[in-house]
Design an enzyme around this catalytic site. Sequence first.
Site, PDB file in Angstrom:
ATOM      1  N   HIS A   1       1.030  -1.350  -0.210  1.00  0.00           N
ATOM      2  CA  HIS A   1      -0.042  -0.366  -0.062  1.00  0.00           C
ATOM      3  C   HIS A   1       1.096   1.062   0.443  1.00  0.00           C
ATOM      4  O   HIS A   1       1.028   2.060  -0.969  1.00  0.00           O
ATOM      5  CB  HIS A   1      -0.613   0.371   1.002  1.00  0.00           C
ATOM      6  CG  HIS A   1      -1.430   1.195   1.574  1.00  0.00           C
ATOM      7  ND1 HIS A   1      -2.697   1.679   0.494  1.00  0.00           N
ATOM      8  CD2 HIS A   1      -1.277   2.146   2.882  1.00  0.00           C
ATOM      9  CE1 HIS A   1      -2.922   2.992   1.281  1.00  0.00           C
ATOM     10  NE2 HIS A   1      -2.387   2.500   2.193  1.00  0.00           N
TER      11      HIS A   1
ATOM     12  N   ASP B   1       5.851  21.836 -26.285  1.00  0.00           N
ATOM     13  CA  ASP B   1       5.886  20.321 -25.742  1.00  0.00           C
ATOM     14  C   ASP B   1       7.236  20.713 -25.050  1.00  0.00           C
ATOM     15  O   ASP B   1       7.467  21.950 -24.502  1.00  0.00           O
ATOM     16  CB  ASP B   1       6.337  19.540 -27.086  1.00  0.00           C
ATOM     17  CG  ASP B   1       6.031  17.843 -26.477  1.00  0.00           C
ATOM     18  OD1 ASP B   1       5.835  17.902 -25.550  1.00  0.00           O
ATOM     19  OD2 ASP B   1       5.502  17.279 -27.147  1.00  0.00           O
TER      20      ASP B   1
ATOM     21  N   TRP C   1       7.017   0.145   3.807  1.00  0.00           N
ATOM     22  CA  TRP C   1       7.249   0.848   2.767  1.00  0.00           C
ATOM     23  C   TRP C   1       8.823   1.716   2.762  1.00  0.00           C
ATOM     24  O   TRP C   1       9.527   1.640   2.036  1.00  0.00           O
ATOM     25  CB  TRP C   1       6.838   1.785   2.585  1.00  0.00           C
ATOM     26  CG  TRP C   1       6.811   3.301   3.221  1.00  0.00           C
ATOM     27  CD1 TRP C   1       6.324   3.896   4.554  1.00  0.00           C
ATOM     28  CD2 TRP C   1       7.024   4.589   2.888  1.00  0.00           C
ATOM     29  NE1 TRP C   1       6.064   4.318   4.947  1.00  0.00           N
ATOM     30  CE2 TRP C   1       6.972   5.516   3.989  1.00  0.00           C
ATOM     31  CE3 TRP C   1       8.106   4.922   1.927  1.00  0.00           C
ATOM     32  CZ2 TRP C   1       8.227   7.251   3.770  1.00  0.00           C
ATOM     33  CZ3 TRP C   1       7.988   5.814   1.604  1.00  0.00           C
ATOM     34  CH2 TRP C   1       8.557   7.116   2.499  1.00  0.00           C
TER      35      TRP C   1
ATOM     36  N   SER D   1      13.189   6.968 -13.645  1.00  0.00           N
ATOM     37  CA  SER D   1      11.709   7.134 -14.599  1.00  0.00           C
ATOM     38  C   SER D   1      11.989   8.748 -13.607  1.00  0.00           C
ATOM     39  O   SER D   1      11.615   9.575 -14.565  1.00  0.00           O
ATOM     40  CB  SER D   1      11.107   6.287 -14.612  1.00  0.00           C
ATOM     41  OG  SER D   1       9.551   6.845 -14.738  1.00  0.00           O
ATOM     42  N   SER D   2      11.621   8.540 -12.129  1.00  0.00           N
ATOM     43  CA  SER D   2      11.539   9.700 -11.680  1.00  0.00           C
ATOM     44  C   SER D   2      12.782  11.159 -12.405  1.00  0.00           C
ATOM     45  O   SER D   2      12.460  11.544 -12.622  1.00  0.00           O
ATOM     46  CB  SER D   2      11.664   9.440 -10.062  1.00  0.00           C
ATOM     47  OG  SER D   2      10.611   8.800 -10.165  1.00  0.00           O
TER      48      SER D   2
ATOM     49  N   HIS E   1      12.816  12.221   3.765  1.00  0.00           N
ATOM     50  CA  HIS E   1      12.405  13.049   3.610  1.00  0.00           C
ATOM     51  C   HIS E   1      12.117  14.730   3.161  1.00  0.00           C
ATOM     52  O   HIS E   1      11.124  14.523   3.134  1.00  0.00           O
ATOM     53  CB  HIS E   1      12.769  14.259   5.290  1.00  0.00           C
ATOM     54  CG  HIS E   1      12.239  15.173   5.346  1.00  0.00           C
ATOM     55  ND1 HIS E   1      11.383  14.934   6.560  1.00  0.00           N
ATOM     56  CD2 HIS E   1      12.465  16.271   5.528  1.00  0.00           C
ATOM     57  CE1 HIS E   1      10.248  16.169   6.789  1.00  0.00           C
ATOM     58  NE2 HIS E   1      10.759  17.136   5.535  1.00  0.00           N
TER      59      HIS E   1
ATOM     60  N   GLU F   1      12.014  13.597  -0.166  1.00  0.00           N
ATOM     61  CA  GLU F   1      10.796  12.641  -0.757  1.00  0.00           C
ATOM     62  C   GLU F   1       9.379  13.139  -0.166  1.00  0.00           C
ATOM     63  O   GLU F   1       8.636  13.383  -1.050  1.00  0.00           O
ATOM     64  CB  GLU F   1      10.669  11.258  -0.791  1.00  0.00           C
ATOM     65  CG  GLU F   1       9.649  10.329  -0.865  1.00  0.00           C
ATOM     66  CD  GLU F   1       9.500  10.311  -2.287  1.00  0.00           C
ATOM     67  OE1 GLU F   1      10.378  10.813  -3.089  1.00  0.00           O
ATOM     68  OE2 GLU F   1       8.364   9.858  -3.035  1.00  0.00           O
TER      69      GLU F   1
ATOM     70  N   TYR G   1       7.933  15.912   0.487  1.00  0.00           N
ATOM     71  CA  TYR G   1       8.023  17.418  -0.053  1.00  0.00           C
ATOM     72  C   TYR G   1       7.978  17.215  -1.183  1.00  0.00           C
ATOM     73  O   TYR G   1       7.383  17.954  -2.184  1.00  0.00           O
ATOM     74  CB  TYR G   1       9.251  18.275   0.571  1.00  0.00           C
ATOM     75  CG  TYR G   1       8.798  18.946   1.798  1.00  0.00           C
ATOM     76  CD1 TYR G   1       7.645  19.565   2.166  1.00  0.00           C
ATOM     77  CD2 TYR G   1      10.035  18.032   2.761  1.00  0.00           C
ATOM     78  CE1 TYR G   1       7.413  19.893   3.523  1.00  0.00           C
ATOM     79  CE2 TYR G   1       9.304  18.675   4.490  1.00  0.00           C
ATOM     80  CZ  TYR G   1       8.562  19.338   4.664  1.00  0.00           C
ATOM     81  OH  TYR G   1       7.849  19.751   5.627  1.00  0.00           O
TER      82      TYR G   1
ATOM     83  N   SER H   1      -2.390  27.170  -5.358  1.00  0.00           N
ATOM     84  CA  SER H   1      -2.016  28.617  -5.399  1.00  0.00           C
ATOM     85  C   SER H   1      -2.508  29.150  -6.594  1.00  0.00           C
ATOM     86  O   SER H   1      -2.265  30.143  -7.069  1.00  0.00           O
ATOM     87  CB  SER H   1      -0.226  29.359  -5.688  1.00  0.00           C
ATOM     88  OG  SER H   1       0.431  28.390  -3.832  1.00  0.00           O
TER      89      SER H   1
ATOM     90  N   HIS I   1      14.664  13.171  12.419  1.00  0.00           N
ATOM     91  CA  HIS I   1      13.576  12.860  12.879  1.00  0.00           C
ATOM     92  C   HIS I   1      12.780  12.095  12.620  1.00  0.00           C
ATOM     93  O   HIS I   1      12.281  11.527  14.024  1.00  0.00           O
ATOM     94  CB  HIS I   1      12.410  14.017  12.746  1.00  0.00           C
ATOM     95  CG  HIS I   1      12.126  14.842  11.340  1.00  0.00           C
ATOM     96  ND1 HIS I   1      12.150  16.124  11.047  1.00  0.00           N
ATOM     97  CD2 HIS I   1      11.624  13.510  10.806  1.00  0.00           C
ATOM     98  CE1 HIS I   1      11.442  15.779   9.409  1.00  0.00           C
ATOM     99  NE2 HIS I   1      10.450  14.687   9.311  1.00  0.00           N
ATOM    100  N   HIS I   2      13.103  11.213  12.194  1.00  0.00           N
ATOM    101  CA  HIS I   2      12.679  10.143  12.007  1.00  0.00           C
ATOM    102  C   HIS I   2      12.888   8.783  13.067  1.00  0.00           C
ATOM    103  O   HIS I   2      12.897   7.759  13.224  1.00  0.00           O
ATOM    104  CB  HIS I   2      12.464   9.169  10.433  1.00  0.00           C
ATOM    105  CG  HIS I   2      11.010  10.585   9.755  1.00  0.00           C
ATOM    106  ND1 HIS I   2      10.370   9.824   9.331  1.00  0.00           N
ATOM    107  CD2 HIS I   2      11.918  11.516   8.562  1.00  0.00           C
ATOM    108  CE1 HIS I   2       9.746  10.682   8.594  1.00  0.00           C
ATOM    109  NE2 HIS I   2      10.637  11.685   8.554  1.00  0.00           N
TER     110      HIS I   2
ATOM    111  N   THR J   1       6.119  27.356   5.670  1.00  0.00           N
ATOM    112  CA  THR J   1       5.032  26.309   6.075  1.00  0.00           C
ATOM    113  C   THR J   1       3.738  27.146   5.670  1.00  0.00           C
ATOM    114  O   THR J   1       3.212  27.147   5.666  1.00  0.00           O
ATOM    115  CB  THR J   1       5.010  25.249   6.368  1.00  0.00           C
ATOM    116  OG1 THR J   1       6.459  24.004   5.817  1.00  0.00           O
ATOM    117  CG2 THR J   1       4.098  23.747   5.723  1.00  0.00           C
TER     118      THR J   1
ATOM    119  N   LYS K   1       3.127  30.363   3.624  1.00  0.00           N
ATOM    120  CA  LYS K   1       2.219  29.713   2.644  1.00  0.00           C
ATOM    121  C   LYS K   1       0.477  29.894   3.106  1.00  0.00           C
ATOM    122  O   LYS K   1      -0.286  30.501   2.524  1.00  0.00           O
ATOM    123  CB  LYS K   1       3.337  28.276   2.500  1.00  0.00           C
ATOM    124  CG  LYS K   1       4.075  28.604   1.434  1.00  0.00           C
ATOM    125  CD  LYS K   1       4.722  27.007   0.996  1.00  0.00           C
ATOM    126  CE  LYS K   1       4.868  26.920  -0.138  1.00  0.00           C
ATOM    127  NZ  LYS K   1       4.648  27.433  -1.449  1.00  0.00           N
TER     128      LYS K   1
ATOM    129  N   ARG L   1       1.334   0.545  15.368  1.00  0.00           N
ATOM    130  CA  ARG L   1       1.135   1.178  13.655  1.00  0.00           C
ATOM    131  C   ARG L   1       1.860  -0.547  12.916  1.00  0.00           C
ATOM    132  O   ARG L   1       2.524  -1.505  13.930  1.00  0.00           O
ATOM    133  CB  ARG L   1       2.078   2.221  12.761  1.00  0.00           C
ATOM    134  CG  ARG L   1       3.067   2.343  12.797  1.00  0.00           C
ATOM    135  CD  ARG L   1       3.583   3.493  12.522  1.00  0.00           C
ATOM    136  NE  ARG L   1       3.563   2.910  10.576  1.00  0.00           N
ATOM    137  CZ  ARG L   1       4.957   3.812   9.682  1.00  0.00           C
ATOM    138  NH1 ARG L   1       6.120   4.382  10.865  1.00  0.00           N
ATOM    139  NH2 ARG L   1       4.655   4.090   9.004  1.00  0.00           N
TER     140      ARG L   1
END
Lengths: 527, 188
Positions: A78, A107, A143, A171-172, A255, A257, A259, A270, A304-305, A330, A333, A452
């Site tokens: 998932h 293009d 994950w 790809s990315s 991290h 990622e 964002y 926006s 922080h993880h 943040t 924004k 979890r």
Amino acid sequence: MSAVIDDHAQGHAHGPAKGLMRWVLTTNHKDIGTLYLWFSFTMFLLGGSFAMVIRAELFQPGLQIVEPAFFNQMTTMHGLIMVFGAVMPAFVGLANWMIPLMIGAPDMALPRMNNFSFWLLPAAFLLLVSTLFTPGGGPNFGWTFYAPLSTTYAPASVTFFIFAIHLMGISSIMGAINVIATILNLRAPGMTLMKMPLFVWTWLITAFLLIAVMPVLAGVVTMMLMDIHFGTSFFSAAGGGDPVLFQHVFWFFGHPEVYIMILPAFGAVSSIIPAFSRKPLFGYTSMVYATGAIAFLSFIVWAHHMFVVGIPVVGELFFMYATMLIAVPTGVKVFNWVSTMWEGSLTFETPMLFAIAFVILFTIGGFSGLMLAIAPADFQYHDTYFVVAHFHYVLVPGAIFGIFASAYYWLPKWTGHMYDETLGKLHFWLSFIGMNMAFFPMHFVGLAGMPRRIPDYNLQFADFNMVSSVGAFLFGATQVFFLFIVIKCIRGGEPAPAKPWDGAEGLEWSIPSPAPYHTFQTPPDVE
Amino acid sequence: MNGLSLKRLVLRLLMLTVVMFAFGFALVPLYDVMCKAFGINGKTGGQYEGSQLADTTRSVRVQFMSTNASDMVWDFYASDDQLQVNPGAVNQMIFIAHNPTDRPMSAQAIPSITPAEAAAYFHKTECFCFTQQVLQPGERIEMPVRFIVDRDLPTGVKHLTLAYTLFDITARHPPVAQASAGDPGRAR
Ligand code: HEM
Ligand SMILES: [Cu+2]
């Protein structure tokens, strides 16, 4: 703004090729954007169906539907499918469709590479999903695939998982190179950087984040591959390595990622909020700088993880304060979005509803993030459902609602038809209710200590989990309804004018709806 | 825009990709250096060559723990639970390992210090963890570790734990058949 560009007048009348090969061989940014969006939606439903399995098992305490081993594969798949298959490709699809239209380019800069980066994705996910059918099962290590769970104790299929990640990474990266090249090289004359719509800005910065961290992800899975098959010991203490190293390298990718998954949504919202507030965006320049600041800070907060893994007190403090610092740009924004709406003449069409929910609910996710950022508090919250609540609040009403808002906002441009507004609003309200029902109670069970990634739980958590499951089923079913709305919109509906939203700004509204197959063959004039 | 600048831009971006891929691998030695320098993660350094004067005004309790990694079948334990030591003094503790199987096996012990910030102040002048252990079927050995707790150990630390995890590395480093308990580096 430019006059309407008419391709046919330029004697350049070829439309799309016919049949299946149009899609296999296409180098047209609109076709490729469409492919990405459909692929993403397919993965969204697949990843969602795995979530339904998870919530069905957690509907009641005890083990009733699936084996724990399979449950672990479901949570892992998932997460992987939603992150790499649904959210990221959706934003690449939006980038493909909209960036050339927004900056007046004919293009993407590298059309053939564009085709290749898309077609790597189905291959990668076929490889990944096929592991579920192998003896021993698919990836079951979460994950975040922490070593040694994903090396020493991994199922045999982990090798396929590694190659799938490699393909997604390639790809990315190619997609990101394409976006940067397009934005830096193909802007219409007069389209200076500080005139670009924020979606283009946030994507430019996202693309740099991708190029910076996807190779690190590729590196970490390569190290796993070597540990598993070639006898190295990057993550094995017995050979002089260190499993904690895995977490540092992973989160150095991980991290930024998160964002990568939210910045393009910031950009889209926006554009949407000013359109339905009928006011220009408040604080455009500060938005650009805030995005840059967030991107920079995202590189120095990864630990922080890992507050509970064991880092020195100085380290805990550094990562705690650095993380809290992210709340400042943040907050800028959020302040700008609210100020844009302030005293505007607001209307609440579906894109606006999703955008407003985005602002409110994403902020809730930001606040739970701040709670988690407090290192000593995180000792209690870590690996509980509170973390699950946090990241679903930033990802579902953040990334996913941002994508829904964008889809409704630009569907008239893509299809030439207005979507059914009543059904769109229904989709919004059902998603809003389902999402909050599913994820809000997770805060409570998390604070009370429910771990979890476990298929069974203590009786005390039963009621909230049942509410969560009902909410999740509602949210899931609603997305099938979204499929129906989109198909209905493609098939027909009220014809859309070139600019269906009276407050909207931008070059994309200067071309007819549906957007012709070729646009801006000659660059538009930007005043 | 002209094609050349596009080509150059793409080349630069590709180079950045390669650099970041290499950076991922560079994190490995970087991490080790950081861990050693700051004693992060309870990692202890290599063999200590210096010597210090004992500080008899102060004493610290050092506890010893031994754990077998999964699948490791040896008996492995410290001959005593703990020692009360003076910072600066050289101390010794004997660990015992026994291979109960009927085949030769090799093992590697990995030390770690808790609390982690004390790791930089814990010096081993001799340790069985500096080398690998090979035990013949049924063989039992005594393995000494000699250590100095640094005089500069922060005064807040009154209690240290030295923990060893023993890993079975027979598959990776097959024991040499005739090897015996007399290897250099494993004195006594
Ligand atoms: C104000 C901004 C934010 C702060 C302060 C923050 C803070 C944190 C912290 C401290 C954790 C670790 C919790 C733990 O594992 O104990 C965490 C986890 C997480 N955050 Fe955030 N966060 C913020 C924004 C975001 C955003 C914007 C996203 C994504 C769009 C995000 C996605 C995640 C994810 C996916 C995880 C869990 C990863 C996992 O363990 O599976 N966060 N956040
Ligand atoms: Cu993070």
